[in-house]
Design a protein around this motif. Structure first.
Motif, PDB file in Angstrom:
ATOM      1  N   SER A 186       0.832  -1.205   0.000  1.00  0.00           N
ATOM      2  CA  SER A 186       0.000   0.000   0.000  1.00  0.00           C
ATOM      3  C   SER A 186       0.867   1.255   0.000  1.00  0.00           C
ATOM      4  O   SER A 186       0.559   2.236  -0.698  1.00  0.00           O
ATOM      5  N   GLU A 187       1.965   1.240   0.734  1.00  0.00           N
ATOM      6  CA  GLU A 187       2.888   2.371   0.754  1.00  0.00           C
ATOM      7  C   GLU A 187       3.463   2.636  -0.643  1.00  0.00           C
ATOM      8  O   GLU A 187       3.587   3.783  -1.073  1.00  0.00           O
ATOM      9  N   GLN A 189       2.103   1.876  -3.494  1.00  0.00           N
ATOM     10  CA  GLN A 189       1.049   2.406  -4.356  1.00  0.00           C
ATOM     11  C   GLN A 189       0.869   3.903  -4.132  1.00  0.00           C
ATOM     12  O   GLN A 189       0.755   4.684  -5.095  1.00  0.00           O
ATOM     13  N   LYS A 190       0.869   4.321  -2.858  1.00  0.00           N
ATOM     14  CA  LYS A 190       0.732   5.744  -2.543  1.00  0.00           C
ATOM     15  C   LYS A 190       1.928   6.544  -3.057  1.00  0.00           C
ATOM     16  O   LYS A 190       1.807   7.725  -3.377  1.00  0.00           O
TER      17      LYS A 190
END
Length: 341
Positions: A186-187, A189-190
């Motif tokens: 998720s990191e 992707q951000k």
């Protein structure tokens, strides 16, 4: 080059028998062609990436491919399924006091398997009924590598599997991916790092030693690969905007380079026997995340081809000196590609 050129001394206590407490707790050795070696930790991996980079993951899923049974005579037998074949058949390695003959039967629980014959060192097995997937669901064990000298435990069902595994068919994990947890993904992707997925079903041959000294005489084992048109498009866009294609694991390297065997990356589905050794001209991959590999293995040869023989062997000596943890449940390396003449 000769097989013995890829030997190195490894104390047994550095072979990881268990994973780190958390996936991201592993150490990370960075080999940059400009700045050399840096000791880091995997939690800092996102800091090594740029906004336009593309991470390519292998989404294969490890089967519970190790099963224990008995011969008709009552003798114990161990089965490691290598590949599922059509019509309720499978290719398997078998360990027993005496190899079973064609036409004989093996019991796994209440299910009888027939030995149809041999294909090289493997056996062709068949069964009637629900099929091998159901048989593994009931009787299968995670096929931990031979250098992990313990029985599989309950946590191995999740830890010897990437969090993004989707396509069942491997008998070994693509271990570079074991360091990623969902929070880290998720990191990324951000952060704007794009991702793509290929599939290469890892076979047990990945652990087989190279039995010839002359590398030109080695016959590479076959593994099934799928590289989609979407992946090819993402790679093209990444290179067009100046980003790097970063392979997560040697299996992702072999997938992409197999699909580019004719000179340009194109969709591909089928077997690959691509054997990458120093002198190979890489067509797709710019950087590589990988674990530490066995001495004299085809995987170490691939890494040396990618980042330079002298550079990689020096990095391995450094890793031993600094007591990095080796192999499947061990630490990781991040390597930039050495420019080829």
């Amino acid at each position: 080059m000769q097989t013995s050129d890829f030997s190195y001394s490894l104390p047994g206590e550095l072979i990881a028998q268990y994973p780190a407490e958390r996936r991201r707790d592993s150490r990370l050795l960075v080999l940059d062609q400009a700045s050399g070696l840096t000791d880091s930790c995997f939690a800092d991996f996102p800091q090594l990436l740029r906004e336009n980079d593309l991470l390519v993951f292998n989404d294969t899923k490890v089967m519970a491919a190790r099963m224990f049974g008995r011969k008709e005579s009552g003798g114990k037998i161990e089965i490691l399924l290598e590949r599922l074949l059509p019509d309720n058949r499978a290719l398997a390695q078998i360990r027993a006091s005496k190899s079973p003959r064609a036409g004989s039967r093996i019991a796994v629980g209440e299910t009888w398997l027939e030995v149809e014959g041999r294909e090289g060192d493997m056996f062709i097995l068949s069964l009637e009924g629900p099929g091998f997937m159901d048989l593994m669901a009931e009787h299968g064990h995670m096929p931990l590598p031979p250098y992990i000298q313990r029985d599989d435990e309950h946590f191995d069902e999740s830890r010897y599997q990437t969090v993004y595994a989707r396509q069942e068919g491997s008998v070994a994990a693509p271990t570079a991916g074991l360091h990623f947890d969902r929070r880290l993904l998720s990191e990324l992707q951000k952060q704007g790092v794009d991702t793509a997925r290929v599939t290469l079903h890892v076979g047990a041959g990945t652990f087989q030693p190279v039995r010839v000294e002359n590398l030109a005489e080695h016959v590479m084992h076959a593994e099934w690969v799928h590289v989609s048109a979407e992946v090819c498009e993402k790679v093209a866009r990444t290179h067009a905007r100046g980003g790097r294609v970063i392979a997560v694991g040697t299996t992702s390297v072999r997938s992409l380079e197999s699909a580019a065997a004719n000179g340009e990356l194109a969709p591909y589905e089928g077997d690959t026997r691509l054997f990458i050794t120093p002198g190979y001209q890489f067509k797709v991959v710019d950087a590589l995340l990988t674990n530490f590999h066995l001495p004299e293995s085809t995987l170490l040869m691939l890494v040396c081809a990618f980042a330079g023989y002298d550079e990689v062997m020096a990095a391995y000596r450094h890793a031993v000196q600094q007591k990095y943890r080796f192999f499947s449940y061990g630490d990781a390396m991040f390597l930039s590609r050495k420019q080829q003449a």
